[in-house]
Design a protein around this motif. Structure first.
Motif, PDB file in Angstrom:
ATOM      1  N   HIS A  32      76.168  21.373  37.510  1.00 47.05           N
ATOM      2  CA  HIS A  32      76.345  22.708  38.081  1.00 47.05           C
ATOM      3  C   HIS A  32      76.517  22.667  39.593  1.00 47.05           C
ATOM      4  O   HIS A  32      76.828  23.689  40.207  1.00 47.05           O
ATOM      5  CB  HIS A  32      75.140  23.583  37.741  1.00 47.05           C
ATOM      6  CG  HIS A  32      73.822  23.021  38.154  1.00 47.05           C
ATOM      7  ND1 HIS A  32      73.272  21.912  37.553  1.00 47.05           N
ATOM      8  CD2 HIS A  32      72.939  23.390  39.122  1.00 47.05           C
ATOM      9  CE1 HIS A  32      72.105  21.632  38.121  1.00 47.05           C
ATOM     10  NE2 HIS A  32      71.884  22.514  39.082  1.00 47.05           N
ATOM     11  N   ALA A  33      76.325  21.505  40.212  1.00 51.82           N
ATOM     12  CA  ALA A  33      76.477  21.388  41.662  1.00 51.82           C
ATOM     13  C   ALA A  33      77.955  21.289  42.035  1.00 51.82           C
ATOM     14  O   ALA A  33      78.747  20.660  41.320  1.00 51.82           O
ATOM     15  CB  ALA A  33      75.737  20.157  42.171  1.00 51.82           C
ATOM     16  N   PRO A  34      78.365  21.892  43.154  1.00 52.38           N
ATOM     17  CA  PRO A  34      79.765  21.806  43.591  1.00 52.38           C
ATOM     18  C   PRO A  34      80.186  20.364  43.854  1.00 52.38           C
ATOM     19  O   PRO A  34      79.385  19.533  44.287  1.00 52.38           O
ATOM     20  CB  PRO A  34      79.787  22.631  44.884  1.00 52.38           C
ATOM     21  CG  PRO A  34      78.615  23.542  44.781  1.00 52.38           C
ATOM     22  CD  PRO A  34      77.564  22.765  44.047  1.00 52.38           C
ATOM     23  N   ARG A  35      81.451  20.078  43.594  1.00 56.54           N
ATOM     24  CA  ARG A  35      81.975  18.729  43.801  1.00 56.54           C
ATOM     25  C   ARG A  35      82.458  18.512  45.225  1.00 56.54           C
ATOM     26  O   ARG A  35      82.717  17.385  45.627  1.00 56.54           O
ATOM     27  CB  ARG A  35      83.124  18.451  42.827  1.00 56.54           C
ATOM     28  CG  ARG A  35      82.708  18.476  41.361  1.00 56.54           C
ATOM     29  CD  ARG A  35      83.819  17.955  40.470  1.00 56.54           C
ATOM     30  NE  ARG A  35      84.150  16.568  40.784  1.00 56.54           N
ATOM     31  CZ  ARG A  35      83.486  15.521  40.306  1.00 56.54           C
ATOM     32  NH1 ARG A  35      82.454  15.697  39.496  1.00 56.54           N
ATOM     33  NH2 ARG A  35      83.855  14.299  40.625  1.00 56.54           N
ATOM     34  N   GLU A  36      82.630  19.590  45.998  1.00 57.28           N
ATOM     35  CA  GLU A  36      83.093  19.483  47.379  1.00 57.28           C
ATOM     36  C   GLU A  36      81.918  19.721  48.316  1.00 57.28           C
ATOM     37  O   GLU A  36      81.160  20.678  48.141  1.00 57.28           O
ATOM     38  CB  GLU A  36      84.200  20.498  47.662  1.00 57.28           C
ATOM     39  CG  GLU A  36      85.444  20.341  46.797  1.00 57.28           C
ATOM     40  CD  GLU A  36      86.215  19.080  47.137  1.00 57.28           C
ATOM     41  OE1 GLU A  36      86.105  18.609  48.284  1.00 57.28           O
ATOM     42  OE2 GLU A  36      86.931  18.571  46.249  1.00 57.28           O
ATOM     43  N   ASP A  39      81.436  23.136  49.779  1.00 50.53           N
ATOM     44  CA  ASP A  39      80.862  24.110  48.841  1.00 50.53           C
ATOM     45  C   ASP A  39      79.404  23.807  48.539  1.00 50.53           C
ATOM     46  O   ASP A  39      78.621  24.717  48.223  1.00 50.53           O
ATOM     47  CB  ASP A  39      81.667  24.114  47.541  1.00 50.53           C
ATOM     48  CG  ASP A  39      83.112  24.506  47.748  1.00 50.53           C
ATOM     49  OD1 ASP A  39      83.366  25.403  48.579  1.00 50.53           O
ATOM     50  OD2 ASP A  39      83.991  23.908  47.101  1.00 50.53           O
ATOM     51  N   LEU A  40      79.036  22.530  48.634  1.00 47.57           N
ATOM     52  CA  LEU A  40      77.657  22.140  48.345  1.00 47.57           C
ATOM     53  C   LEU A  40      76.690  22.576  49.439  1.00 47.57           C
ATOM     54  O   LEU A  40      75.556  22.995  49.155  1.00 47.57           O
ATOM     55  CB  LEU A  40      77.594  20.623  48.158  1.00 47.57           C
ATOM     56  CG  LEU A  40      76.215  20.003  47.886  1.00 47.57           C
ATOM     57  CD1 LEU A  40      75.658  20.503  46.562  1.00 47.57           C
ATOM     58  CD2 LEU A  40      76.307  18.480  47.902  1.00 47.57           C
ATOM     59  N   LEU A  41      77.118  22.508  50.682  1.00 51.45           N
ATOM     60  CA  LEU A  41      76.206  22.765  51.803  1.00 51.45           C
ATOM     61  C   LEU A  41      75.491  24.115  51.716  1.00 51.45           C
ATOM     62  O   LEU A  41      74.273  24.178  51.925  1.00 51.45           O
ATOM     63  CB  LEU A  41      76.949  22.643  53.133  1.00 51.45           C
ATOM     64  CG  LEU A  41      77.364  21.224  53.530  1.00 51.45           C
ATOM     65  CD1 LEU A  41      78.241  21.253  54.771  1.00 51.45           C
ATOM     66  CD2 LEU A  41      76.148  20.341  53.750  1.00 51.45           C
ATOM     67  N   PRO A  42      76.198  25.223  51.403  1.00 48.08           N
ATOM     68  CA  PRO A  42      75.481  26.497  51.344  1.00 48.08           C
ATOM     69  C   PRO A  42      74.475  26.577  50.193  1.00 48.08           C
ATOM     70  O   PRO A  42      73.632  27.480  50.165  1.00 48.08           O
ATOM     71  CB  PRO A  42      76.601  27.533  51.145  1.00 48.08           C
ATOM     72  CG  PRO A  42      77.853  26.850  51.554  1.00 48.08           C
ATOM     73  CD  PRO A  42      77.641  25.403  51.219  1.00 48.08           C
ATOM     74  N   GLN A  43      74.564  25.642  49.242  1.00 51.51           N
ATOM     75  CA  GLN A  43      73.679  25.682  48.078  1.00 51.51           C
ATOM     76  C   GLN A  43      72.550  24.648  48.125  1.00 51.51           C
ATOM     77  O   GLN A  43      71.768  24.541  47.178  1.00 51.51           O
ATOM     78  CB  GLN A  43      74.515  25.468  46.807  1.00 51.51           C
ATOM     79  CG  GLN A  43      75.533  26.565  46.557  1.00 51.51           C
ATOM     80  CD  GLN A  43      76.146  26.458  45.170  1.00 51.51           C
ATOM     81  OE1 GLN A  43      75.491  26.039  44.208  1.00 51.51           O
ATOM     82  NE2 GLN A  43      77.412  26.813  45.076  1.00 51.51           N
ATOM     83  N   VAL A  44      72.465  23.907  49.235  1.00 56.57           N
ATOM     84  CA  VAL A  44      71.470  22.834  49.307  1.00 56.57           C
ATOM     85  C   VAL A  44      70.057  23.380  49.140  1.00 56.57           C
ATOM     86  O   VAL A  44      69.230  22.799  48.420  1.00 56.57           O
ATOM     87  CB  VAL A  44      71.614  22.051  50.623  1.00 56.57           C
ATOM     88  CG1 VAL A  44      70.398  21.170  50.868  1.00 56.57           C
ATOM     89  CG2 VAL A  44      72.876  21.202  50.591  1.00 56.57           C
TER      90      VAL A  44
END
Length: 291
Positions: A32-36, A39-44
């Motif tokens: 479910h984690a972003p591959r880019e 995009d991942l940084l805001p969800q850390v």
């Protein structure tokens, strides 16, 4: 946490979590984690518990066995602050600036932490600039200092490679700062919660093992939070934007005689609590545009 991009031999990239010499492929465990990375940084923060749980699992790779790409392949913006270390201002014989002096490096300058850096066909005035860099993790505009602190996802090591003759063709530094490969950074993003005070970090640069720069981020005129406050008055800062914070004394252009980089030179930049990058200077030979 240390967030990186692992590069396969075929060029494919994978967001990775680094713990010592252990490497975990994030999306292999967290589909479910972003591959880019952008995009991942805001969800850390939301994924923090999942990411920490990975550290209890067997590693997917060992750090010596993998290749690291730039933590962000193509930053939306690369902004760099000039004349921000008191010792560098003194060696250049200039007055300390009253306002922050910014220039842009084009995103095509982004380069990996251990990849080759081009010696341009059109110039032999190639110089190094060891810099602390930080990465924006959330969309930010008109930030105060607390909002600026929250906007920073983490910190990297960077080299603001500069082509000095092109830099001073005009008062605008963009072209001389934006040659392809001339912004190596990484080796990973150390999340901001691990850097207690970004203004107390030793920073050093070596060329072929010879120390050229040795300073501390305490010598900055403007601190990292002031930078976010200032920039966000003018532009929206977005996840993945890369901000370079200035270089200390010791650059090649102010030495007597001047010490420019040559083909075969190896430039290492290291910052306490973050790590190091190391890049070999090679003649520019590739005729085709970079992917």
């Amino acid at each position: 946490m240390r967030l990186a991009q692992r590069r396969d031999p075929d060029g494919s990239l994978h967001p990775a979590l680094i713990n010592g010499d252990r490497v975990y492929d994030i999306t292999a465990h967290l589909p479910h984690a972003p591959r880019e990375m952008i995009d991942l940084l805001p969800q850390v923060d939301a994924l923090k518990a999942d990411l920490e749980a990975l550290l209890k699992c067997p590693a997917d790779h060992r750090l010596p066995d993998i290749a690291l790409a730039a933590p962000i392949t193509r930053p939306g913006k690369i902004m760099a602050l000039g004349l921000n270390y008191r010792d560098h201002i003194a060696e250049a014989g200039l007055a300390s600036p009253e306002a922050q002096t910014w220039f842009a490096k084009m995103s095509t300058a982004a380069n990996g932490p251990f990849d080759a850096v081009d010696l341009p066909k059109v110039s032999d005035k190639l110089d190094y600039e060891a810099e602390l860099a930080f990465v924006i993790g959330r969309r930010t505009r008109h930030a105060d200092r607390e909002q600026a602190r929250a906007a920073i996802a983490g910190y990297c090591v960077a080299n603001d490679v500069s082509v000095r003759d092109f830099q001073f063709h005009s008062s605008q530094f963009v072209v001389g700062k934006s040659f392809d490969t001339h912004c190596p950074f990484g080796p990973w993003i150390v999340t901001a919660d691990e850097i207690v005070d970004p203004q107390t970090l030793g920073i050093r640069c070596f060329v072929n093992g010879e120390e050229r720069q040795n300073s501390n981020t305490a010598g900055m005129v403007f601190d990292v939070f002031a930078m976010v406050v200032y920039l966000s008055q003018a532009m929206t800062l977005e996840p993945g934007d890369l901000i370079l914070t200035g270089t200390p004394a010791g650059v090649g252009a102010v030495r007597k005689p001047r010490l420019y980089l040559k083909a075969g030179d190896v430039v290492r930049v290291e910052i306490d609590e973050i790590g190091h990058i190391e890049n070999r200077i090679v003649p520019e030979t590739t005729p085709e545009p970079r992917a």
